[in-house]
Write an enzyme that holds these catalytic residues in place. Structure first.
Site, mmCIF file in Angstrom:
data_model
loop_
_atom_site.group_PDB
_atom_site.id
_atom_site.type_symbol
_atom_site.label_atom_id
_atom_site.label_comp_id
_atom_site.label_asym_id
_atom_site.label_seq_id
_atom_site.Cartn_x
_atom_site.Cartn_y
_atom_site.Cartn_z
ATOM 1 N N ASP A 67 36.024 23.085 38.746
ATOM 2 C CA ASP A 67 37.479 23.095 38.948
ATOM 3 C C ASP A 67 37.888 22.411 40.244
ATOM 4 O O ASP A 67 37.041 22.107 41.101
ATOM 5 C CB ASP A 67 38.012 24.540 38.901
ATOM 6 C CG ASP A 67 37.095 25.538 39.595
ATOM 7 O OD1 ASP A 67 36.279 25.118 40.430
ATOM 8 O OD2 ASP A 67 37.199 26.745 39.295
ATOM 9 N N ASN A 136 39.098 39.418 39.051
ATOM 10 C CA ASN A 136 39.855 39.735 37.824
ATOM 11 C C ASN A 136 39.115 39.268 36.570
ATOM 12 O O ASN A 136 39.701 39.211 35.495
ATOM 13 C CB ASN A 136 41.257 39.112 37.892
ATOM 14 C CG ASN A 136 41.208 37.586 37.975
ATOM 15 O OD1 ASN A 136 40.127 36.996 37.920
ATOM 16 N ND2 ASN A 136 42.359 36.956 38.101
ATOM 17 N N HIS A 138 37.773 36.252 36.090
ATOM 18 C CA HIS A 138 37.866 34.824 35.738
ATOM 19 C C HIS A 138 36.538 34.108 35.933
ATOM 20 O O HIS A 138 35.700 34.513 36.746
ATOM 21 C CB HIS A 138 39.021 34.124 36.465
ATOM 22 C CG HIS A 138 38.817 33.858 37.929
ATOM 23 N ND1 HIS A 138 39.847 33.909 38.844
ATOM 24 C CD2 HIS A 138 37.725 33.510 38.657
ATOM 25 C CE1 HIS A 138 39.392 33.598 40.041
ATOM 26 N NE2 HIS A 138 38.107 33.367 39.953
ATOM 27 N N GLU A 143 41.900 32.217 34.037
ATOM 28 C CA GLU A 143 42.423 33.525 34.409
ATOM 29 C C GLU A 143 42.569 34.409 33.165
ATOM 30 O O GLU A 143 42.530 33.901 32.037
ATOM 31 C CB GLU A 143 43.792 33.339 35.070
ATOM 32 C CG GLU A 143 43.760 32.483 36.337
ATOM 33 C CD GLU A 143 43.228 33.232 37.563
ATOM 34 O OE1 GLU A 143 42.327 34.088 37.418
ATOM 35 O OE2 GLU A 143 43.721 32.948 38.663
HETATM 36 C C1 F6R Z 1 34.901 28.333 41.875
HETATM 37 C C2 F6R Z 1 35.276 29.089 40.683
HETATM 38 C C3 F6R Z 1 35.669 30.525 40.752
HETATM 39 C C4 F6R Z 1 34.766 31.367 41.644
HETATM 40 C C5 F6R Z 1 35.241 32.823 41.661
HETATM 41 C C6 F6R Z 1 34.429 33.671 42.606
HETATM 42 O O1 F6R Z 1 34.598 26.990 41.549
HETATM 43 O O2 F6R Z 1 35.298 28.508 39.651
HETATM 44 O O3 F6R Z 1 35.659 31.050 39.443
HETATM 45 O O4 F6R Z 1 33.452 31.301 41.185
HETATM 46 O O5 F6R Z 1 36.580 32.877 42.055
HETATM 47 O O6 F6R Z 1 34.653 33.232 43.916
HETATM 48 P P1 F6R Z 1 33.795 33.779 45.142
HETATM 49 O O7 F6R Z 1 32.409 33.300 44.924
HETATM 50 O O8 F6R Z 1 34.428 33.117 46.337
HETATM 51 O O9 F6R Z 1 33.914 35.247 45.129
#
Ligand code: F6R
Length: 264
Positions: A67, A136, A138, A143
């Protein structure tokens, strides 16, 4: 789903690094799906040091990131392209032209998303997809309520994710509320998936992903449909699981089987 529960976040990173090194050893021209955020940082550090010691090479690998923020250029310090350059790409032997991150400043982001899907297909699909887990539930920026069949597209971020990611932005700095993200369908097409989650703040999402119903309310639960997903948790992220002893038992059986087969 294979569930691996390890004592600490460092152990999770080491497990993840070993999976990547094995993947690249078995198939040097692997197509890797990569993630940003806090979770993969320690894993990337281990890959950088393994590459420096020539224990692994990315010279023939290709990568596709999950992303990118819509509106941030690759040289913006909060962009995911910038993150990847800083934490991995600049420090390993990958060819710059073999690294892909969705283009946050594409003139036509809708077409850019379609082209990203095509680039992945042209590369032969993703061999190993790394994922973190949002609080959450995702994965990527898919989301809750995302279509479980979604492809790369523009997504609005929830307030929860905006708040969680505010730690990467300075006070008063512009923080995008839209992103380009691989879809859940894109992720499910990967040959193998490796999801890492650490810390008690991930425990509820980990439970919903592993033991909850398959539901768009927890996008990561879509991984229940994937035939080769490994979820690696530290003890803290595993605290809400009901069947934790069963997962440990299965993992011990797996280890014993591997040992038996390798000694034959
Ligand atoms: C990042 C991504 C997100 C993260 C998720 C967890 O490229 O796609 O889905 O993997 O938000 O983030 P952290 O590792 O910062 O807790």
């Amino acid at each position: 789903m294979r569930i691996v529960i390890l004592p600490s976040a460092d152990d999770v990173a080491e497990y993840g690094a070993a999976v990547f090194i094995r993947q690249l050893t078995n198939k040097p021209q692997s197509v890797l799906g990569l993630a940003t955020g806090s979770t993969p940082l320690a894993l990337y550090q281990l890959l950088v040091s393994a590459c420096r010691r020539q224990h692994v090479s990315f010279a023939r690998a290709r990568t596709f990131n999950l992303d990118e923020y819509l509106g941030l250029a690759g040289d913006h310090p909060r962009s995911y392209r910038y993150f990847m350059q800083q934490h991995l790409f600049n420090a390993i032997d990958i060819l710059p032209q073999n690294t892909a991150v969705p283009d946050g400043t594409a003139n036509d982001p809708v077409t850019a998303c379609l082209q990203y899907e095509q680039q992945i297909a042209d590369a032969g699909g993703i061999d190993l997809q790394l994922l973190g887990l949002g609080r959450n539930g995702h994965i990527g920026f898919n989301e809750p309520a995302s279509s479980l069949g979604s492809r790369t597209r523009i997504k609005a971020l929830t307030q929860a994710t905006i708040t969680d990611n505010a730690r990467f932005f300075q006070a008063g700095e512009y923080q995008p509320h839209l992103a380009l993200t691989m879809g859940i369908g894109t992720i499910l097409d990967a040959h193998k998936v490796l999801l890492l989650a650490t810390g008690t703040h991930k425990a509820r999402a980990a439970k919903a992903m592993i033991e909850g119903p398959l539901s768009a309310a927890c996008p990561a639960s879509a991984l229940q449909l994937h035939p080769q997903t490994t979820v690696v948790l530290d003890e803290a992220a595993a605290t809400e699981l009901t069947d934790v002893e069963f997962y440990r038992h299965i993992e011990r059986e797996n280890q014993a089987l591997v040992k038996r087969l390798s000694s034959q």
